[in-house]
Design an enzyme around this catalytic site. Sequence first.
Site, PDB file in Angstrom:
ATOM      1  N   ASP A 298      31.260 -10.481  12.716  1.00 23.17           N
ATOM      2  CA  ASP A 298      31.618  -9.193  13.336  1.00 23.17           C
ATOM      3  C   ASP A 298      30.605  -8.865  14.433  1.00 23.17           C
ATOM      4  O   ASP A 298      29.586  -9.533  14.576  1.00 23.17           O
ATOM      5  CB  ASP A 298      31.684  -8.080  12.264  1.00 23.17           C
ATOM      6  CG  ASP A 298      30.323  -7.768  11.619  1.00 23.17           C
ATOM      7  OD1 ASP A 298      30.217  -7.872  10.379  1.00 23.17           O
ATOM      8  OD2 ASP A 298      29.367  -7.438  12.351  1.00 23.17           O
TER       9      ASP A 298
ATOM     10  N   HIS B 222      27.022 -18.273  12.538  1.00 19.49           N
ATOM     11  CA  HIS B 222      28.374 -18.694  12.142  1.00 19.49           C
ATOM     12  C   HIS B 222      29.405 -18.339  13.205  1.00 19.49           C
ATOM     13  O   HIS B 222      30.602 -18.357  12.929  1.00 19.49           O
ATOM     14  CB  HIS B 222      28.766 -18.054  10.807  1.00 19.49           C
ATOM     15  CG  HIS B 222      27.971 -18.590   9.654  1.00 19.49           C
ATOM     16  ND1 HIS B 222      27.902 -17.931   8.454  1.00 19.49           N
ATOM     17  CD2 HIS B 222      27.215 -19.696   9.516  1.00 19.49           C
ATOM     18  CE1 HIS B 222      27.134 -18.622   7.616  1.00 19.49           C
ATOM     19  NE2 HIS B 222      26.690 -19.698   8.253  1.00 19.49           N
TER      20      HIS B 222
ATOM     21  N   CYS C 141      41.026 -23.751  31.759  1.00 19.27           N
ATOM     22  CA  CYS C 141      41.793 -24.976  32.076  1.00 19.27           C
ATOM     23  C   CYS C 141      43.287 -24.807  31.870  1.00 19.27           C
ATOM     24  O   CYS C 141      44.053 -25.740  32.099  1.00 19.27           O
ATOM     25  CB  CYS C 141      41.273 -26.143  31.226  1.00 19.27           C
ATOM     26  SG  CYS C 141      41.742 -26.035  29.492  1.00 19.27           S
TER      27      CYS C 141
HETATM   28  C1  BV8 Z   1      27.290 -27.312   6.954  1.00 21.54           C
HETATM   29  C2  BV8 Z   1      32.436 -18.160   9.109  1.00 21.54           C
HETATM   30  C3  BV8 Z   1      26.765 -29.535   7.527  1.00 21.54           C
HETATM   31  C4  BV8 Z   1      33.819 -18.145   8.616  1.00 21.54           C
HETATM   32  C5  BV8 Z   1      31.161 -19.007   7.245  1.00 21.54           C
HETATM   33  C6  BV8 Z   1      27.407 -27.947  -2.129  1.00 21.54           C
HETATM   34  C7  BV8 Z   1      26.110 -27.468  -2.224  1.00 21.54           C
HETATM   35  C8  BV8 Z   1      25.480 -26.914  -1.119  1.00 21.54           C
HETATM   36  C9  BV8 Z   1      26.137 -26.834   0.094  1.00 21.54           C
HETATM   37  C10 BV8 Z   1      27.412 -27.284   0.185  1.00 21.54           C
HETATM   38  C11 BV8 Z   1      28.058 -27.849  -0.909  1.00 21.54           C
HETATM   39  N1  BV8 Z   1      29.298 -28.199  -0.518  1.00 21.54           N
HETATM   40  C12 BV8 Z   1      29.462 -27.890   0.799  1.00 21.54           C
HETATM   41  C13 BV8 Z   1      28.316 -27.344   1.240  1.00 21.54           C
HETATM   42  C14 BV8 Z   1      28.021 -26.875   2.588  1.00 21.54           C
HETATM   43  C15 BV8 Z   1      28.674 -25.531   2.844  1.00 21.54           C
HETATM   44  C16 BV8 Z   1      28.301 -24.551   1.771  1.00 21.54           C
HETATM   45  O1  BV8 Z   1      27.212 -24.036   1.742  1.00 21.54           O
HETATM   46  N2  BV8 Z   1      29.273 -24.288   0.873  1.00 21.54           N
HETATM   47  C17 BV8 Z   1      29.002 -23.343  -0.194  1.00 21.54           C
HETATM   48  C18 BV8 Z   1      30.250 -22.505  -0.456  1.00 21.54           C
HETATM   49  C19 BV8 Z   1      28.572 -24.122  -1.430  1.00 21.54           C
HETATM   50  N3  BV8 Z   1      28.139 -25.084   4.110  1.00 21.54           N
HETATM   51  C20 BV8 Z   1      28.729 -25.460   5.248  1.00 21.54           C
HETATM   52  O2  BV8 Z   1      29.757 -26.090   5.296  1.00 21.54           O
HETATM   53  C21 BV8 Z   1      28.000 -25.078   6.514  1.00 21.54           C
HETATM   54  N4  BV8 Z   1      27.902 -26.218   7.354  1.00 21.54           N
HETATM   55  O3  BV8 Z   1      26.758 -27.433   5.883  1.00 21.54           O
HETATM   56  O4  BV8 Z   1      27.352 -28.304   7.893  1.00 21.54           O
HETATM   57  C22 BV8 Z   1      26.744 -30.362   8.728  1.00 21.54           C
HETATM   58  C23 BV8 Z   1      25.623 -31.140   8.952  1.00 21.54           C
HETATM   59  C24 BV8 Z   1      25.583 -31.933  10.059  1.00 21.54           C
HETATM   60  C25 BV8 Z   1      26.651 -31.943  10.953  1.00 21.54           C
HETATM   61  C26 BV8 Z   1      27.772 -31.141  10.724  1.00 21.54           C
HETATM   62  C27 BV8 Z   1      27.826 -30.351   9.603  1.00 21.54           C
HETATM   63  C28 BV8 Z   1      28.764 -24.036   7.313  1.00 21.54           C
HETATM   64  C29 BV8 Z   1      28.800 -22.738   6.568  1.00 21.54           C
HETATM   65  C30 BV8 Z   1      29.429 -21.676   7.457  1.00 21.54           C
HETATM   66  C31 BV8 Z   1      30.834 -21.385   6.994  1.00 21.54           C
HETATM   67  N5  BV8 Z   1      31.321 -20.208   7.681  1.00 21.54           N
HETATM   68  N6  BV8 Z   1      31.571 -17.977   7.954  1.00 21.54           N
HETATM   69  C32 BV8 Z   1      34.290 -16.720   8.485  1.00 21.54           C
HETATM   70  O5  BV8 Z   1      33.489 -15.768   8.470  1.00 21.54           O
HETATM   71  O6  BV8 Z   1      35.506 -16.584   8.373  1.00 21.54           O
HETATM   72  S1  BV8 Z   1      30.325 -18.726   5.795  1.00 21.54           S
HETATM   73  C33 BV8 Z   1      30.893 -17.388   4.882  1.00 21.54           C
HETATM   74  O7  BV8 Z   1      29.929 -17.138   3.843  1.00 21.54           O
HETATM   75  C34 BV8 Z   1      30.880 -16.076   5.553  1.00 21.54           C
HETATM   76  O8  BV8 Z   1      31.058 -16.123   6.885  1.00 21.54           O
HETATM   77  C35 BV8 Z   1      29.521 -15.466   5.288  1.00 21.54           C
HETATM   78  O9  BV8 Z   1      28.830 -15.371   6.484  1.00 21.54           O
HETATM   79  C36 BV8 Z   1      28.874 -16.492   4.458  1.00 21.54           C
HETATM   80  C37 BV8 Z   1      27.915 -15.981   3.443  1.00 21.54           C
HETATM   81  O10 BV8 Z   1      28.540 -14.945   2.707  1.00 21.54           O
HETATM   82  P1  BV8 Z   1      27.725 -13.571   2.591  1.00 21.54           P
HETATM   83  O11 BV8 Z   1      27.491 -13.043   3.953  1.00 21.54           O
HETATM   84  O12 BV8 Z   1      26.537 -13.778   1.720  1.00 21.54           O
HETATM   85  O13 BV8 Z   1      28.803 -12.650   1.900  1.00 21.54           O
HETATM   86  P2  BV8 Z   1      29.101 -12.569   0.331  1.00 21.54           P
HETATM   87  O14 BV8 Z   1      30.386 -11.823   0.180  1.00 21.54           O
HETATM   88  O15 BV8 Z   1      28.969 -13.913  -0.287  1.00 21.54           O
HETATM   89  O16 BV8 Z   1      27.902 -11.674  -0.241  1.00 21.54           O
HETATM   90  C38 BV8 Z   1      27.797 -10.321   0.155  1.00 21.54           C
HETATM   91  C39 BV8 Z   1      26.514  -9.781  -0.465  1.00 21.54           C
HETATM   92  O17 BV8 Z   1      26.336  -8.429  -0.024  1.00 21.54           O
HETATM   93  C40 BV8 Z   1      26.550  -9.730  -1.982  1.00 21.54           C
HETATM   94  O18 BV8 Z   1      25.319 -10.226  -2.497  1.00 21.54           O
HETATM   95  C41 BV8 Z   1      26.700  -8.241  -2.307  1.00 21.54           C
HETATM   96  O19 BV8 Z   1      26.001  -7.885  -3.500  1.00 21.54           O
HETATM   97  C42 BV8 Z   1      26.037  -7.607  -1.116  1.00 21.54           C
HETATM   98  N7  BV8 Z   1      26.557  -6.257  -0.802  1.00 21.54           N
HETATM   99  C43 BV8 Z   1      27.830  -5.799  -0.941  1.00 21.54           C
HETATM  100  N8  BV8 Z   1      27.880  -4.510  -0.528  1.00 21.54           N
HETATM  101  C44 BV8 Z   1      26.636  -4.166  -0.120  1.00 21.54           C
HETATM  102  C45 BV8 Z   1      25.794  -5.280  -0.291  1.00 21.54           C
HETATM  103  N9  BV8 Z   1      24.477  -5.250   0.012  1.00 21.54           N
HETATM  104  C46 BV8 Z   1      23.996  -4.092   0.506  1.00 21.54           C
HETATM  105  N10 BV8 Z   1      24.739  -2.982   0.703  1.00 21.54           N
HETATM  106  C47 BV8 Z   1      26.062  -2.988   0.413  1.00 21.54           C
HETATM  107  N11 BV8 Z   1      26.779  -1.876   0.611  1.00 21.54           N
END
Ligand code: BV8
Length: 231
Positions: free
Chosen positions: A93, A107, A137
Site C-alpha cells: 500500500d 515487496h 511499448c
Molecule cells: C524469496 C506481496 C527467493 C504480495 C508478499 C520455507 C521456509 C522459509 C521460507 C520459505 C519457505 N518456502 C518458501 C519460502 C520463501 C517465501 C516465504 O517466506 N514463504 C513463507 C510463507 C514461508 N518467501 C518468498 O518467496 C520471497 N522470495 O524467497 O525469493 C529467491 C532467491 C533468489 C532468487 C529469486 C528468489 C518473497 C516473499 C514476498 C511475497 N510477497 N507480498 C501481496 O502483498 O499481495 S509477502 C506477504 O506476506 C504480504 O505482502 C506481507 O507483506 C508479507 C508479510 O505479512 P505481514 O506483513 O507480516 O502480515 P501478517 O498478516 O502476516 O501479519 C500482520 C501482523 O500485524 C500480525 O502479527 C498481527 O498481530 C499484527 N497486527 C494486526 N493488527 C495490528 C497489528 N499490529 C499492530 N497494530 C494493529 N492494529
Amino acid sequence: MTPPSIVILTGAGISAESGLSTFRDPDGLWQRVRIEDVATPEAFARDPAHVHAFYNARRTQLADVQPNAAHLALMRLEREWPGAFLLVTQNVDDLHDRAGSLPLHMHGELRRVRCLACGARHGWAADLSISTPCPSCAVSRLRPDIVWFGEMPMGMDRIEAALDGCGLFLSIGTSGNVYPAAGFVEDAAQAHKVELNLEPSAGSELFDEAHHGPATQVVPAFVDRLLREWA
Ligand code: BV8
C-alpha cells in the site's frame, strides 16, 4: 554520543487501523484467497485475469483509506532523527508514502506496474487487465510491480548494508512469517531489537524489547520516547 542508525521493518499490521486487511489475522487476505492462486508468477501465467482482479480490488481500496498515527509517527522520526535511518516496508500500500515517508518497498507497490515486454515500470492508479497496453511499448503484457512468492524482493543489497551497521532495529506490525524479511532481526545482530506489534510475532524471542498493542498507540509512544532521549 553518535545517535544509532535505525532500520525499521513494517508489515500489514501498521495499516490495519487504516482499514486495510492484514494477511494472517482471522479476517486476513490469505484466509479468503490462496497465495498459490493470486501471489505467485505461476498463478499469473495460469490465470492473469484472476490475479489482476485481486490486485485491482486492493489498488481501488487505497482511495478509501488514509495513513494513521503510526505512519505519521514514523514520518516524524524519519524527519527528526539525527542519525542514519531506513524505513523498509513489506506493504504494497502507499500509506507510508502518503504520510510523507520515503519507504523502501521490498515487496513492490500496488500503485506501480511493470511491462513484461519492455521492462518499463510506471506509476499506476487505475485497474489493469490483460488488454491494457504498456505506455512505453504499447504491448499488452503489464503486471503488478509486486514481488510474488518465489520472486526476489527489491532493494536487498541496500537493506542488508543498512542492517549490518544499525544500532536500533524496529519491527512493526508483522507476523514474522515471510522470508527474507523475517530474518532481518537476525541480520541486525549487533542492534538493539524492538518489536512493536499487536501480539508476539513468530520471532518474538529474538527481540530485546517488545511493546504489544495497536500500532496507533505503541508506535507514537515509542517514537516520542526515542526522540526525547536524543533531543
Ligand atoms: C524469496 C506481496 C527467493 C504480495 C508478499 C520455507 C521456509 C522459509 C521460507 C520459505 C519457505 N518456502 C518458501 C519460502 C520463501 C517465501 C516465504 O517466506 N514463504 C513463507 C510463507 C514461508 N518467501 C518468498 O518467496 C520471497 N522470495 O524467497 O525469493 C529467491 C532467491 C533468489 C532468487 C529469486 C528468489 C518473497 C516473499 C514476498 C511475497 N510477497 N507480498 C501481496 O502483498 O499481495 S509477502 C506477504 O506476506 C504480504 O505482502 C506481507 O507483506 C508479507 C508479510 O505479512 P505481514 O506483513 O507480516 O502480515 P501478517 O498478516 O502476516 O501479519 C500482520 C501482523 O500485524 C500480525 O502479527 C498481527 O498481530 C499484527 N497486527 C494486526 N493488527 C495490528 C497489528 N499490529 C499492530 N497494530 C494493529 N492494529
